[in-house]
Design an enzyme around this catalytic site. Structure first.
Site, short mmCIF file in Angstrom:
data_model
loop_
_atom_site.label_atom_id
_atom_site.label_comp_id
_atom_site.label_asym_id
_atom_site.label_seq_id
_atom_site.Cartn_x
_atom_site.Cartn_y
_atom_site.Cartn_z
N SER A 7 0.86 -1.18 0.00
CA SER A 7 0.00 0.00 0.00
C SER A 7 0.89 1.23 0.00
CB SER A 7 -0.88 0.01 1.25
OG SER A 7 -1.61 1.22 1.33
N ASN A 9 -0.75 4.03 1.24
CA ASN A 9 -1.60 4.81 2.11
C ASN A 9 -0.84 5.14 3.40
OD1 ASN A 9 -3.50 5.32 4.30
ND2 ASN A 9 -5.12 4.75 2.85
N ARG A 10 -0.55 6.42 3.59
CA ARG A 10 0.25 6.86 4.75
C ARG A 10 -0.46 6.59 6.08
NH1 ARG A 10 5.31 6.77 3.72
NH2 ARG A 10 5.64 7.43 1.59
N GLY A 11 -1.78 6.68 6.07
CA GLY A 11 -2.53 6.39 7.29
C GLY A 11 -2.37 4.94 7.71
N ASP A 68 -6.62 -5.11 3.10
CA ASP A 68 -7.75 -4.66 2.31
C ASP A 68 -8.86 -4.41 3.32
OD1 ASP A 68 -8.56 -3.94 -0.32
OD2 ASP A 68 -10.02 -5.55 -0.26
N PHE A 154 -8.47 8.87 9.69
CA PHE A 154 -8.65 9.08 8.26
C PHE A 154 -9.82 8.23 7.79
CE2 PHE A 154 -5.84 5.54 8.86
CZ PHE A 154 -6.10 4.65 7.83
N PHE A 156 -13.27 6.83 7.01
CA PHE A 156 -14.60 7.07 7.56
C PHE A 156 -14.59 7.31 9.08
CE2 PHE A 156 -15.59 4.98 3.54
CZ PHE A 156 -16.58 5.81 3.05
N ARG A 183 -8.59 -2.33 12.10
CA ARG A 183 -7.20 -2.59 11.75
C ARG A 183 -6.41 -3.00 12.98
NH1 ARG A 183 -6.76 1.42 8.75
NH2 ARG A 183 -7.39 0.29 6.89
#
Length: 199
Positions: A7, A9-11, A68, A154, A156, A183
């Site tokens: 990924s 995605n930094r978050g 995912d 980040f 939702f 997560r």
């Protein structure tokens, strides 16, 4: 040990780095290695995560970890699901977290059933051909708030109201959110699997 995060995605990177720190792994993004994003053609989180992990491992020669994740809204039959990242584009907005939240709130304006789940599926492979990938799933059920609240997180997080806290994920301190998020739950399960099978 270096592990490639499938990924950019930094978050996700920040959350997973913190959560996997106890194992001493060095988590690097696929972008840092010049690896392009993998296609995600499947209808389930686990299939897409496995495809992403195998792709990153194949291009790097390193073990890989993929996440995912998505939002599954009861009133929408579990959608947007694996298409969560692109949700806003279905309604004429550009891809992005703020637009996803805007589109969701517009679509749910007159919906009473606000129950939803955030789901994260983590898959780790030692190599592209690993016959025994590690799979961990985390799920948190909450309700979609009527308006965004909070400034942390980040995705939702500003509209995912968690009943046991009476707050959205974006209102919670980072440590509390990570300990209770989809997560976070998946990462704890993955830590246990990695300790048991990889170390």
């Amino acid at each position: 040990m270096k592990i490639v995060l499938a990924s950019n995605n930094r978050g996700k990177l920040a959350e997973l780095r913190a959560m996997l720190a106890p194992l001493g792994f060095e988590l690097i993004t696929q972008g840092e290695l010049g690896i392009p994003e993998a296609p995600e053609p499947y209808h389930t989180f686990v299939e897409n995560a496995l495809a992403k992990a195998r792709h990153a491992s194949a291009h790097s020669g390193l073990p890989a970890l993929a996440d995912d994740a998505g939002l599954c809204v009861d009133a929408f039959g579990g959608l947007p699901g694996v298409q969560t990242a692109f949700y806003a584009t279905r309604f004429g907005y550009e891809k992005g977290d703020d637009n996803n939240v805007r589109a969701l709130l517009e679509q749910m304006r007159d919906v009473d059933n606000r129950r939803a789940a955030l789901v994260s599926t983590l898959v780790a492979v030692r190599s592209e051909q690993d016959p025994e990938p590690l799979i961990a799933v985390g799920r948190v059920v909450g309700e979609i708030a009527r308006a965004p609240v909070g400034s942390h997180g980040f995705g939702f997080d500003p509209v995912m109201l968690i009943p046991e806290f009476g707050q959205t994920f974006a209102q919670l301190p980072v440590e509390v959110k990570n300990a209770n998020s989809h997560r976070g739950r998946a990462a704890r399960a993955m830590l246990a699997l990695m300790r048991e099978r990889w170390l």
